[in-house]
Design a protein around this motif. Structure first.
Motif, PDB file in Angstrom:
ATOM      1  N   ILE A 119      44.856  41.756  33.834  1.00  0.00           N
ATOM      2  CA  ILE A 119      46.175  41.306  34.270  1.00  0.00           C
ATOM      3  C   ILE A 119      46.034  40.654  35.638  1.00  0.00           C
ATOM      4  O   ILE A 119      45.456  41.244  36.561  1.00  0.00           O
ATOM      5  CB  ILE A 119      47.178  42.472  34.353  1.00  0.00           C
ATOM      6  N   GLY A 120      46.555  39.449  35.776  1.00  0.00           N
ATOM      7  CA  GLY A 120      46.505  38.745  37.053  1.00  0.00           C
ATOM      8  C   GLY A 120      47.884  38.526  37.633  1.00  0.00           C
ATOM      9  O   GLY A 120      48.897  38.683  36.961  1.00  0.00           O
ATOM     10  N   ASN A 121      47.916  38.172  38.920  1.00  0.00           N
ATOM     11  CA  ASN A 121      49.156  37.742  39.565  1.00  0.00           C
ATOM     12  C   ASN A 121      50.265  38.788  39.476  1.00  0.00           C
ATOM     13  O   ASN A 121      51.425  38.460  39.261  1.00  0.00           O
ATOM     14  CB  ASN A 121      49.609  36.427  38.920  1.00  0.00           C
ATOM     15  N   VAL A 122      49.888  40.068  39.665  1.00  0.00           N
ATOM     16  CA  VAL A 122      50.891  41.142  39.703  1.00  0.00           C
ATOM     17  C   VAL A 122      51.834  40.898  40.871  1.00  0.00           C
ATOM     18  O   VAL A 122      53.043  41.080  40.761  1.00  0.00           O
ATOM     19  CB  VAL A 122      50.205  42.519  39.838  1.00  0.00           C
ATOM     20  N   HIS A 123      51.257  40.470  41.980  1.00  0.00           N
ATOM     21  CA  HIS A 123      52.047  40.074  43.148  1.00  0.00           C
ATOM     22  C   HIS A 123      52.096  38.552  43.197  1.00  0.00           C
ATOM     23  O   HIS A 123      51.066  37.878  43.080  1.00  0.00           O
ATOM     24  CB  HIS A 123      51.427  40.636  44.428  1.00  0.00           C
ATOM     25  N   GLY A 124      53.286  38.020  43.369  1.00  0.00           N
ATOM     26  CA  GLY A 124      53.466  36.573  43.290  1.00  0.00           C
ATOM     27  C   GLY A 124      52.656  35.790  44.295  1.00  0.00           C
ATOM     28  O   GLY A 124      52.271  34.643  44.028  1.00  0.00           O
ATOM     29  N   ASP A 125      52.386  36.380  45.465  1.00  0.00           N
ATOM     30  CA  ASP A 125      51.649  35.667  46.505  1.00  0.00           C
ATOM     31  C   ASP A 125      50.152  35.949  46.449  1.00  0.00           C
ATOM     32  O   ASP A 125      49.442  35.738  47.438  1.00  0.00           O
ATOM     33  CB  ASP A 125      52.216  36.025  47.888  1.00  0.00           C
ATOM     34  N   GLU A 126      49.653  36.432  45.296  1.00  0.00           N
ATOM     35  CA  GLU A 126      48.212  36.656  45.105  1.00  0.00           C
ATOM     36  C   GLU A 126      47.789  35.937  43.817  1.00  0.00           C
ATOM     37  O   GLU A 126      47.640  36.551  42.761  1.00  0.00           O
ATOM     38  CB  GLU A 126      47.926  38.157  45.038  1.00  0.00           C
ATOM     39  N   PRO A 127      47.604  34.612  43.896  1.00  0.00           N
ATOM     40  CA  PRO A 127      47.439  33.805  42.676  1.00  0.00           C
ATOM     41  C   PRO A 127      46.007  33.598  42.203  1.00  0.00           C
ATOM     42  O   PRO A 127      45.802  32.956  41.175  1.00  0.00           O
ATOM     43  CB  PRO A 127      48.051  32.467  43.093  1.00  0.00           C
ATOM     44  N   VAL A 128      45.012  34.104  42.936  1.00  0.00           N
ATOM     45  CA  VAL A 128      43.622  33.831  42.560  1.00  0.00           C
ATOM     46  C   VAL A 128      43.333  34.376  41.154  1.00  0.00           C
ATOM     47  O   VAL A 128      42.648  33.736  40.358  1.00  0.00           O
ATOM     48  CB  VAL A 128      42.648  34.431  43.594  1.00  0.00           C
ATOM     49  N   GLY A 129      43.869  35.555  40.852  1.00  0.00           N
ATOM     50  CA  GLY A 129      43.599  36.176  39.556  1.00  0.00           C
ATOM     51  C   GLY A 129      43.999  35.312  38.384  1.00  0.00           C
ATOM     52  O   GLY A 129      43.273  35.219  37.389  1.00  0.00           O
ATOM     53  N   ARG A 130      45.154  34.642  38.467  1.00  0.00           N
ATOM     54  CA  ARG A 130      45.607  33.820  37.343  1.00  0.00           C
ATOM     55  C   ARG A 130      44.665  32.639  37.103  1.00  0.00           C
ATOM     56  O   ARG A 130      44.436  32.255  35.954  1.00  0.00           O
ATOM     57  CB  ARG A 130      47.047  33.335  37.544  1.00  0.00           C
ATOM     58  N   GLU A 131      44.128  32.090  38.167  1.00  0.00           N
ATOM     59  CA  GLU A 131      43.197  30.971  38.031  1.00  0.00           C
ATOM     60  C   GLU A 131      41.860  31.435  37.457  1.00  0.00           C
ATOM     61  O   GLU A 131      41.273  30.768  36.598  1.00  0.00           O
ATOM     62  CB  GLU A 131      42.979  30.319  39.394  1.00  0.00           C
ATOM     63  N   LEU A 132      41.386  32.592  37.919  1.00  0.00           N
ATOM     64  CA  LEU A 132      40.094  33.091  37.444  1.00  0.00           C
ATOM     65  C   LEU A 132      40.163  33.546  35.989  1.00  0.00           C
ATOM     66  O   LEU A 132      39.186  33.385  35.232  1.00  0.00           O
ATOM     67  CB  LEU A 132      39.622  34.245  38.335  1.00  0.00           C
ATOM     68  N   LEU A 133      41.289  34.065  35.572  1.00  0.00           N
ATOM     69  CA  LEU A 133      41.393  34.569  34.202  1.00  0.00           C
ATOM     70  C   LEU A 133      41.438  33.452  33.167  1.00  0.00           C
ATOM     71  O   LEU A 133      40.888  33.599  32.070  1.00  0.00           O
ATOM     72  CB  LEU A 133      42.619  35.478  34.068  1.00  0.00           C
ATOM     73  N   ILE A 134      42.076  32.327  33.487  1.00  0.00           N
ATOM     74  CA  ILE A 134      42.052  31.206  32.547  1.00  0.00           C
ATOM     75  C   ILE A 134      40.645  30.618  32.482  1.00  0.00           C
ATOM     76  O   ILE A 134      40.184  30.167  31.421  1.00  0.00           O
ATOM     77  CB  ILE A 134      43.103  30.133  32.929  1.00  0.00           C
ATOM     78  N   ARG A 135      39.929  30.671  33.604  1.00  0.00           N
ATOM     79  CA  ARG A 135      38.525  30.224  33.597  1.00  0.00           C
ATOM     80  C   ARG A 135      37.662  31.170  32.762  1.00  0.00           C
ATOM     81  O   ARG A 135      36.766  30.725  32.040  1.00  0.00           O
ATOM     82  CB  ARG A 135      37.981  30.154  35.031  1.00  0.00           C
ATOM     83  N   LEU A 136      37.937  32.474  32.854  1.00  0.00           N
ATOM     84  CA  LEU A 136      37.173  33.440  32.076  1.00  0.00           C
ATOM     85  C   LEU A 136      37.350  33.202  30.580  1.00  0.00           C
ATOM     86  O   LEU A 136      36.369  33.210  29.820  1.00  0.00           O
ATOM     87  CB  LEU A 136      37.626  34.858  32.435  1.00  0.00           C
TER      88      LEU A 136
END
Length: 476
Positions: A119-136
């Motif tokens: 799960i990425g981007n649990v906090h709206g101002d922490e967006p790195v996870g959403r970018e890394l997960l689509i790359r994964l």
């Protein structure tokens, strides 16, 4: 008197000031907890009073918008339809779908394999996870026929990826969702029962809770930003103090956290966190977190991964952050196949699946087999010996000792209904239950048992009778 009034006003202002944190963020605890100090003089909720930098258009540039992320997810689904499916688990406050990518060689099908979720981007101002997960997801699509680790994950794990849990917060460039609620303080909490008000639960939180109860995940991880460390339960403490509070599976969680940290480019070299891992309550307690809820109510071993020192780094840093975290993410998912025991629990009468309980002596935690297939997945730290007990009302319990190594450990149970001749049944079952190269003889037991046996016995008798008639015809 005037000086005392000024001091009182200053303290009151501190208590009422909006709270934020650099890594694990805001706090929804009672105000009386916010001003406590630990033994070293730090605020109990570390960094809560730090000012957060304004997120500028320049910082946002290069990150996918919510609509662009949705298009990327659907494009992935079209491009990799042979090993994936895309589905939604609900919507945000502002009705943005929460899209999930499932990756497996049998996507959407029920099979006796462990499941993992990111799960990425649990906090709206922490967006790195959403970018890394689509790359994964795209990396697995491109490499599962070339890379042995990718192939292992696709063939033996059901991987579910939710790039953003908080699309509204991302669009608003703030921590909370559209209702300005910190989603990682919105789950029921064992130490803070006031957080159990179901009527106030956010739609994003409810979506996760329903998803976990429906899917029966074995393990998971949420991606955050603002620090560089792998965080594991418990996140809170009974007396709200900053102290190490171990959960029953503390050894297994430390193993999982070390898998991520030591596979990372530099997380394990941290000077702040020994080995790049930390117990949540020892770092600083939080309440209403998703991590503890998953373990308590979902049977799911979850880590909170802080993957970037900066919450919202410039987009040109994303390729580097991806390379730093790629192997860690892959190894963490693959650890499901190396840490613990996996198997099925069936009835001795007909080989029917049983949703039995699996417990390990000395660990106060229970996992359950599924009703449909009777499969269970019990994570345990490797290189240890464990006594495992399978039990279910109306059946005789079975126990055995197993040594968990750094490889797949299979352990099946066939439970006998109370009242049967257990000695005779044990002699039969022991001849068929073993682990041979990761493939059990249990399938043979199922094949020869119950209605299958009756059908094949009937066919055998018919064939013998026809053979007799044919031979008699030749004689005459």
């Amino acid at each position: 008197m005037e000086l005392c009034s000024l001091r009182f006003a200053f303290v009151l202002a501190l208590l009422l000031y909006p709270c934020f944190a650099a890594a694990r963020g805001g706090d929804r605890r009672p105000i009386s907890l916010l001003g406590q100090m630990d033994d070293e003089g730090w605020m109990l909720s570390r960094h809560l009073l730090e000012d957060q930098p304004l997120i500028t258009d320049e910082m946002v540039s290069g990150y996918m918008s919510n609509s662009e992320l949705e298009m990327a997810i659907k494009e992935f689904g079209r491009r990799c339809s042979n090993i994936s499916r895309v589905y939604s688990i609900g919507k945000s406050v502002n009705s943005v779908p929460l899209w999930v990518m499932e990756i497996s060689d049998k996507p959407g099908k029920d099979e006796a394999a462990p499941s993992f979720k990111f799960i990425g981007n649990v906090h709206g101002d922490e967006p790195v996870g959403r970018e890394l997960l689509i790359r994964l997801a795209n990396w697995l699509c491109d490499n599962y026929m070339k890379d042995s680790l990718a192939m292992m994950i696709v063939k033996h794990v059901h991987l579910h990826i939710l790039p953003t849990m908080n699309p509204d917060g991302f669009a608003l460039r703030r921590r909370g969702n559209a209702n300005n609620v910190d989603l990682n303080r919105d789950f029921p909490d064992q130490f803070y029962p006031l957080n159990d008000r179901l009527e106030s639960r956010q739609p994003e939180t409810r979506a996760i809770m329903n998803w976990v109860k429906e899917r029966r995940f074995t393990a998971s991880a949420s991606l955050h930003g603002g620090a560089l460390v792998a965080n594991y339960p418990w996140d809170g403490s009974q007396d709200t103090r900053k102290e190490y509070v171990a959960c029953p599976d503390d050894k297994t969680f430390r193993y999982m956290a070390n898998v991520y940290s030591h596979s990372h480019y530099n997380m394990s070299l941290s000077k702040e966190f020994e080995g790049g891992i930390t117990n949540g309550a020892f770092w600083y307690p939080i309440y209403g977190g998703m991590q503890d809820w998953n373990y308590i109510h979902g049977g799911c071993f979850e880590l909170t991964l802080e993957i970037s020192d900066v919450k919202w780094p410039k987009s040109i840093e994303l390729p580097i952050l991806w390379e730093y975290n790629r192997l860690s993410m892959l190894n963490l998912v693959a650890s499901l196949l190396k840490a613990g025991i996996h198997g099925r629990i069936l009835s001795s009468q007909g080989g029917h699946p049983l949703p039995a309980a699996v417990k390990v002596e000395g660990i106060d935690y229970t996992v359950f087999a599924t009703r449909t297939l009777g499969d269970y997945h019990r994570l345990l730290a490797p290189r240890e010996s464990y006594e495992v007990v399978a039990s279910m009302p109306g059946f005789q319990s079975k126990r055995t000792r197993v040594v968990v190594e750094d490889e797949v450990t299979s352990l099946d149970f066939i439970l006998i209904p109370e009242g049967e001749d257990s000695v005779k049944q044990d002699e039969i079952l022991n001849n068929y239950i073993c682990s041979c190269g990761g493939k059990d003889k249990l399938e043979l037991v199922e094949f020869l048992r119950g209605t299958h046996f009756e059908i094949y016995l009937f066919i055998f008798i018919v064939v013998v009778f026809l053979f007799y008639l044919l031979k008699r015809k030749k004689m005459f």
